[in-house]
Write an enzyme that holds these catalytic residues in place. Structure first.
Site, PDB file in Angstrom:
ATOM      1  N   LYS A  24      80.109   3.326 135.995  1.00  5.78           N
ATOM      2  CA  LYS A  24      80.933   2.761 137.080  1.00  5.78           C
ATOM      3  C   LYS A  24      80.185   2.967 138.396  1.00  5.78           C
ATOM      4  O   LYS A  24      80.497   3.851 139.198  1.00  5.78           O
ATOM      5  CB  LYS A  24      82.339   3.389 137.087  1.00  5.78           C
ATOM      6  CG  LYS A  24      83.361   2.526 137.824  1.00  5.78           C
ATOM      7  CD  LYS A  24      84.778   2.881 137.450  1.00  5.78           C
ATOM      8  CE  LYS A  24      85.826   2.238 138.358  1.00  5.78           C
ATOM      9  NZ  LYS A  24      85.869   0.778 138.348  1.00  5.78           N
ATOM     10  N   LEU A  42      82.450  -2.143 131.234  1.00  2.00           N
ATOM     11  CA  LEU A  42      83.011  -0.911 131.782  1.00  2.00           C
ATOM     12  C   LEU A  42      84.105  -0.410 130.822  1.00  2.00           C
ATOM     13  O   LEU A  42      84.964  -1.200 130.429  1.00  2.00           O
ATOM     14  CB  LEU A  42      83.622  -1.156 133.156  1.00  2.00           C
ATOM     15  CG  LEU A  42      84.072   0.160 133.784  1.00  2.00           C
ATOM     16  CD1 LEU A  42      82.895   0.861 134.429  1.00  2.00           C
ATOM     17  CD2 LEU A  42      85.189  -0.035 134.764  1.00  2.00           C
ATOM     18  N   GLU A 102      83.177  -9.002 129.670  1.00  2.65           N
ATOM     19  CA  GLU A 102      84.393  -8.640 130.399  1.00  2.65           C
ATOM     20  C   GLU A 102      84.536  -9.641 131.530  1.00  2.65           C
ATOM     21  O   GLU A 102      83.976 -10.730 131.446  1.00  2.65           O
ATOM     22  CB  GLU A 102      84.298  -7.186 130.894  1.00  2.65           C
ATOM     23  CG  GLU A 102      83.071  -6.904 131.750  1.00  2.65           C
ATOM     24  CD  GLU A 102      82.955  -5.460 132.221  1.00  2.65           C
ATOM     25  OE1 GLU A 102      83.936  -4.708 132.182  1.00  2.65           O
ATOM     26  OE2 GLU A 102      81.844  -5.100 132.660  1.00  2.65           O
ATOM     27  N   ARG A 147      85.864   9.679 132.793  1.00  2.97           N
ATOM     28  CA  ARG A 147      84.922   8.571 133.007  1.00  2.97           C
ATOM     29  C   ARG A 147      84.001   8.854 134.199  1.00  2.97           C
ATOM     30  O   ARG A 147      82.821   8.515 134.175  1.00  2.97           O
ATOM     31  CB  ARG A 147      85.688   7.256 133.203  1.00  2.97           C
ATOM     32  CG  ARG A 147      84.761   6.051 133.310  1.00  2.97           C
ATOM     33  CD  ARG A 147      85.517   4.733 133.329  1.00  2.97           C
ATOM     34  NE  ARG A 147      86.350   4.605 134.517  1.00  2.97           N
ATOM     35  CZ  ARG A 147      87.159   3.582 134.745  1.00  2.97           C
ATOM     36  NH1 ARG A 147      87.266   2.596 133.852  1.00  2.97           N
ATOM     37  NH2 ARG A 147      87.887   3.534 135.841  1.00  2.97           N
ATOM     38  N   ARG A 175      63.773   7.958 152.269  1.00  6.64           N
ATOM     39  CA  ARG A 175      63.803   6.910 151.246  1.00  6.64           C
ATOM     40  C   ARG A 175      62.639   7.015 150.272  1.00  6.64           C
ATOM     41  O   ARG A 175      61.473   6.956 150.659  1.00  6.64           O
ATOM     42  CB  ARG A 175      63.793   5.526 151.904  1.00  6.64           C
ATOM     43  CG  ARG A 175      63.986   4.394 150.890  1.00  6.64           C
ATOM     44  CD  ARG A 175      63.992   3.020 151.553  1.00  6.64           C
ATOM     45  NE  ARG A 175      64.204   1.971 150.556  1.00  6.64           N
ATOM     46  CZ  ARG A 175      63.257   1.472 149.764  1.00  6.64           C
ATOM     47  NH1 ARG A 175      62.020   1.938 149.861  1.00  6.64           N
ATOM     48  NH2 ARG A 175      63.532   0.542 148.872  1.00  6.64           N
ATOM     49  N   HIS A 199      62.331   6.161 145.774  1.00  7.30           N
ATOM     50  CA  HIS A 199      63.145   5.785 144.616  1.00  7.30           C
ATOM     51  C   HIS A 199      63.516   6.965 143.732  1.00  7.30           C
ATOM     52  O   HIS A 199      64.648   7.079 143.287  1.00  7.30           O
ATOM     53  CB  HIS A 199      62.421   4.734 143.768  1.00  7.30           C
ATOM     54  CG  HIS A 199      62.382   3.374 144.390  1.00  7.30           C
ATOM     55  ND1 HIS A 199      61.869   3.141 145.641  1.00  7.30           N
ATOM     56  CD2 HIS A 199      62.802   2.174 143.931  1.00  7.30           C
ATOM     57  CE1 HIS A 199      61.973   1.849 145.928  1.00  7.30           C
ATOM     58  NE2 HIS A 199      62.535   1.232 144.902  1.00  7.30           N
ATOM     59  N   TYR A 207      81.784   5.616 141.207  1.00  7.06           N
ATOM     60  CA  TYR A 207      83.106   5.665 141.835  1.00  7.06           C
ATOM     61  C   TYR A 207      84.205   5.583 140.788  1.00  7.06           C
ATOM     62  O   TYR A 207      83.961   5.345 139.606  1.00  7.06           O
ATOM     63  CB  TYR A 207      83.259   4.532 142.856  1.00  7.06           C
ATOM     64  CG  TYR A 207      83.467   3.156 142.248  1.00  7.06           C
ATOM     65  CD1 TYR A 207      82.427   2.485 141.606  1.00  7.06           C
ATOM     66  CD2 TYR A 207      84.714   2.535 142.277  1.00  7.06           C
ATOM     67  CE1 TYR A 207      82.626   1.224 141.038  1.00  7.06           C
ATOM     68  CE2 TYR A 207      84.916   1.278 141.721  1.00  7.06           C
ATOM     69  CZ  TYR A 207      83.867   0.629 141.107  1.00  7.06           C
ATOM     70  OH  TYR A 207      84.062  -0.602 140.550  1.00  7.06           O
TER      71      TYR A 207
HETATM   72  N1  PMP Z   1      85.533  -3.985 134.205  1.00  7.66           N
HETATM   73  C1  PMP Z   1      85.041  -3.923 135.449  1.00  7.66           C
HETATM   74  C2  PMP Z   1      83.709  -4.556 135.724  1.00  7.66           C
HETATM   75  C3  PMP Z   1      85.764  -3.284 136.478  1.00  7.66           C
HETATM   76  O1  PMP Z   1      85.287  -3.213 137.721  1.00  7.66           O
HETATM   77  C4  PMP Z   1      87.037  -2.713 136.167  1.00  7.66           C
HETATM   78  C5  PMP Z   1      87.817  -1.950 137.200  1.00  7.66           C
HETATM   79  N2  PMP Z   1      88.203  -2.708 138.305  1.00  7.66           N
HETATM   80  C6  PMP Z   1      87.521  -2.823 134.854  1.00  7.66           C
HETATM   81  C7  PMP Z   1      86.734  -3.445 133.883  1.00  7.66           C
HETATM   82  C8  PMP Z   1      88.869  -2.254 134.466  1.00  7.66           C
HETATM   83  O2  PMP Z   1      88.839  -0.848 134.476  1.00  7.66           O
HETATM   84  P1  PMP Z   1      90.165   0.010 134.705  1.00  7.66           P
HETATM   85  O3  PMP Z   1      91.138  -0.424 133.693  1.00  7.66           O
HETATM   86  O4  PMP Z   1      89.723   1.407 134.527  1.00  7.66           O
HETATM   87  O5  PMP Z   1      90.636  -0.297 136.106  1.00  7.66           O
END
Ligand code: PMP
Length: 286
Positions: free
Chosen positions: A147, A203, A179, A52, A100, A102, A33
Site C-alpha cells: 500500500k 491490494l 482490481e 497490512r 537525495r 535512491h 499508508y
Molecule cells: N485496491 C486499491 C488499489 C485501493 O487503493 C484500495 C483502497 N482504497 C482497495 C483496493 C480497497 O482496500 P480496502 O478495502 O482496504 O479499503
C-alpha cells in the site's frame, strides 16, 4: 474548530504541519499508508489494517515506528479531536529526510503523518442506482500488494474514469481482472461470487476480506480464482469494495449495462449483510 493533524509526535492545526522538501515521501514517493474507517467513533477492523501496514513496511524495509497499541492510541486521539461520528483516518509512514540518493539511507527517522476526514460512504440513492465504470489496461508495477504512497499509476487510471464522469476504472492485466484504481472487484456469474486471489497484482483489501468472510458464512457460492476479462464483461453483477465505498454495485461497464443494468440480487443481499456486520462489530467494540 481548526483541523488537527498528527505529525511526528505532535498534534497541530493542519496549517502548521510542514514536512522538509527532502522527505523521501516527497522526492521518491517512498512510503506506505493506511485508511481506516471509523463508525460511531470506533475504528473498524483496526487489527487487520495494522497488520497490512506492517506487511507494507516490511516489504519496503522501514521499521514500524509504532507498536499496534501506540497506533491505536494515536487513532483514538485524532478521532477525539474531530466532531464527526464517522471518520476516515488516513496515516502514512515515509522513510524520512535525507540527501537525495535512491538507495535507502541508514539511520534516518521515518516521518509519520495522520489526518481525519469525514467518512462519506455511498448515499442510499447511489447504492440503489449503482455506478458507472470504465475499464483500462492495468499498467501499474508488479508490487500492487504494497500500500504505497506512490500512486501515480492509480491516479492516472482513476482520471480516465473521472474524465467521463464514471466512478471507477476496472483494470485488466494480460486478459485477467486485477482490481480497480482504488477498490477491489467481485463479479457474480450464475449465482457464483468470483474474485481474483490476493497476490502481487492487487491490494489485499480489508473490505475484500470482510465480503469474503460474510459470503462464506452465509453460504454464498464463492470462487477465489483468476477471472478473465470475458467473464467480467458477461457478468450478471459486478461489485466494487473498499473501506469508503463499502460494497457498491457497478451497473454499466464501458457504457454497456451489467446484467439487467440494475444492482443485482446478490449485491442487495451482500450490501444488507455488510451493514449488519458493521453494526455487530460496533456493538462488540463498545
Ligand atoms: N485496491 C486499491 C488499489 C485501493 O487503493 C484500495 C483502497 N482504497 C482497495 C483496493 C480497497 O482496500 P480496502 O478495502 O482496504 O479499503
Amino acid at each position: 474548530m481548526p483541523d488537527i493533524v498528527y505529525l511526528n509526535g505532535k498534534f497541530m492545526p493542519i496549517e502548521e504541519a510542514h514536512v522538509p522538501v527532502l522527505d523521501r515521501g516527497f522526492i521518491f514517493g517512498d512510503g506506505v499508508y493506511e485508511v481506516v474507517p471509523v463508525y460511531s467513533r470506533r475504528a473498524f477492523r483496526l487489527a487487520e489494517h495494522l497488520r497490512r501496514l506492517q506487511y507494507s513496511l516490511d516489504k519496503i524495509r522501514i521499521t514500524n515506528p509504532h507498536s499496534d497499541a501506540e497506533w491505536a492510541a494515536l487513532i483514538a486521539e485524532i478521532v477525539k479531536r474531530h466532531d464527526g461520528e464517522d471518520q476516515s483516518i488516513y496515516f502514512q509512514v515515509t522513510r524520512g529526510v535525507a540527501k537525495r540518493d535512491h538507495a535507502f539511507p541508514k539511520g534516518i527517522k521515518p516521518t509519520v503523518f495522520m489526518m481525519s476526514n469525514p467518512l462519506v460512504t455511498p448515499s442510499p440513492a447511489v447504492v440503489e442506482s449503482g455506478v458507472a465504470c470504465i475499464s483500462a489496461v492495468d499498467y501499474r508495477w508488479l508490487n500492487c500488494d504494497i500500500k504505497s504512497v506512490s500512486l501515480l499509476g492509480n491516479c492516472m487510471l482513476r482520471q480516465l474514469s473521472a474524465d467521463v464522469g464514471a466512478t471507477e476504472t476496472i483494470l485488466f492485466r494480460d486478459g485477467k481482472l486485477t482490481e480497480a484504481s482504488s477498490s477491489n472487484v467481485f463479479i457474480v456469474k450464475d449465482s457464483v461470487v468470483l474474485t481474483p486471489p490476493k497476490d502481487h497484482l492487487v491490494l489485499p483489501g480489508i473490505t475484500y476480506d470482510v465480503v469474503l468472510e460474510i459470503a462464506r458464512a452465509r453460504e454464498f457460492e464463492v470462487e477465489v480464482r483468476g477471472v478473465t476479462e470475458g467473464e467480467v464483461r458477461s457478468a450478471d453483477e459486478i461489485w466494487l469494495t473498499s473501506s469508503t465505498k463499502e460494497v457498491l454495485a457497478v451497473t454499466t461497464l464501458d457504457g454497456k449495462p451489467v446484467g439487467d443494468g440494475k444492482p443485482g440480487p446478490l449485491f442487495r443481499r451482500m450490501h444488507a449483510l455488510y451493514q449488519q456486520f458493521k453494526q455487530e462489530h460496533m456493538r462488540a467494540a463498545a
